[in-house]
Write a protein that holds these residues in place. Sequence first.
Motif, mmCIF file in Angstrom:
data_model
loop_
_atom_site.group_PDB
_atom_site.id
_atom_site.type_symbol
_atom_site.label_atom_id
_atom_site.label_comp_id
_atom_site.label_asym_id
_atom_site.label_seq_id
_atom_site.Cartn_x
_atom_site.Cartn_y
_atom_site.Cartn_z
ATOM 1 N N GLU A 189 -56.765 1.890 27.285
ATOM 2 C CA GLU A 189 -56.065 1.463 26.076
ATOM 3 C C GLU A 189 -56.389 -0.001 25.774
ATOM 4 O O GLU A 189 -56.312 -0.848 26.651
ATOM 5 N N GLY A 190 -56.787 -0.266 24.547
ATOM 6 C CA GLY A 190 -57.120 -1.620 24.138
ATOM 7 C C GLY A 190 -58.615 -1.887 24.101
ATOM 8 O O GLY A 190 -59.047 -2.888 23.556
ATOM 9 N N VAL A 191 -59.416 -0.994 24.679
ATOM 10 C CA VAL A 191 -60.871 -1.162 24.681
ATOM 11 C C VAL A 191 -61.458 -0.318 23.561
ATOM 12 O O VAL A 191 -61.209 0.876 23.477
ATOM 13 N N PRO B 231 -55.818 -11.064 15.375
ATOM 14 C CA PRO B 231 -54.943 -11.413 16.490
ATOM 15 C C PRO B 231 -53.508 -11.593 16.019
ATOM 16 O O PRO B 231 -53.264 -11.947 14.869
ATOM 17 N N VAL B 232 -52.569 -11.362 16.906
ATOM 18 C CA VAL B 232 -51.150 -11.484 16.566
ATOM 19 C C VAL B 232 -50.830 -12.913 16.158
ATOM 20 O O VAL B 232 -50.034 -13.151 15.263
ATOM 21 N N ASP C 50 -54.034 -7.812 30.945
ATOM 22 C CA ASP C 50 -53.679 -6.404 31.108
ATOM 23 C C ASP C 50 -54.917 -5.519 31.018
ATOM 24 O O ASP C 50 -55.086 -4.581 31.805
ATOM 25 N N ILE C 51 -55.779 -5.812 30.065
ATOM 26 C CA ILE C 51 -57.013 -5.036 29.922
ATOM 27 C C ILE C 51 -57.880 -5.206 31.160
ATOM 28 O O ILE C 51 -58.438 -4.236 31.667
ATOM 29 N N ASP C 52 -57.976 -6.432 31.670
ATOM 30 C CA ASP C 52 -58.772 -6.698 32.868
ATOM 31 C C ASP C 52 -58.300 -5.848 34.041
ATOM 32 O O ASP C 52 -59.092 -5.182 34.701
ATOM 33 N N ASN D 293 -54.784 -6.915 19.434
ATOM 34 C CA ASN D 293 -53.356 -6.924 19.762
ATOM 35 C C ASN D 293 -53.091 -6.641 21.238
ATOM 36 O O ASN D 293 -51.964 -6.363 21.608
ATOM 37 N N GLN D 294 -54.096 -6.739 22.086
ATOM 38 C CA GLN D 294 -53.938 -6.472 23.515
ATOM 39 C C GLN D 294 -54.075 -7.764 24.316
ATOM 40 O O GLN D 294 -54.810 -8.660 23.930
#
Length: 176
Positions: free
Chosen positions: A72-74, A140-141, A104-106, A99-100
Motif C-alpha cells: 500500500e502506497g507504492v 503532498p498533504v 511506513d512504506i520503507d 499521502n503516505q
Amino acid sequence: MPDIEELTNHLGQPPYVYLAVVALILLVLLYVLYRYRRAHQGIIPFKAQGGTIEIAPQTLRAIMENAVDNVEGVERATCRHVIRGHRLGVKIALHIKANQRLRDIDTRVKDRLRATLQEQFGIESVEPIHIRVTRIIGDPVASLPKNDTLSEGTSRGEPLPLPETGKDASSSDARP
C-alpha cells in the motif's frame, strides 16, 4: 651499467604505445564482461537432492517487483539484485503516493520483500535492502490549502474557535 632512462627510452616509440593501449582496452573489456556475467548469472538458493535449483535473474526480479508493487502506497517499483557471498542485496526504485509516510512504506516494503523471498525460494539472508524514491505521485498533504486542514466540527471558511481560558469569551468586553 645502463641507466633506467636509457632502458625505458624506447617505450615511448609508437609500437610500444599501441601495445599498451591495446592491453588497456583488453583489461577494460574483461572487467565489463566479468561484471555483466555476474549480474546475469542465476541464484542458487539451495541444493536439492541430486542437483541444484537455480533461479533466473529476470524471474527473481519480476517476483520482487510484484511483491513490492502490492504494498500500500507504492505506485510502481523497479528492483535489482546483487549477490555478495551467501547474501542477496536488493536495490529498489519506487514511485510512491504522496499521502503516505516514507518510514511506513520503507518498513512495509522490506518486510514484504523478505517474506516473499523466504516463502517462494527459501532465501533467508536478504541484506542490505536499499530503497530510493524516484517519484512522488499526487499532491503532498502539506501542500493542501489551509482551508482543507481545518479541525473537525467546522466547515470551510469559518474561523477556528478560540481556546477557553476560564472566562466567558462573550463578556470579555463588558465591564462588571
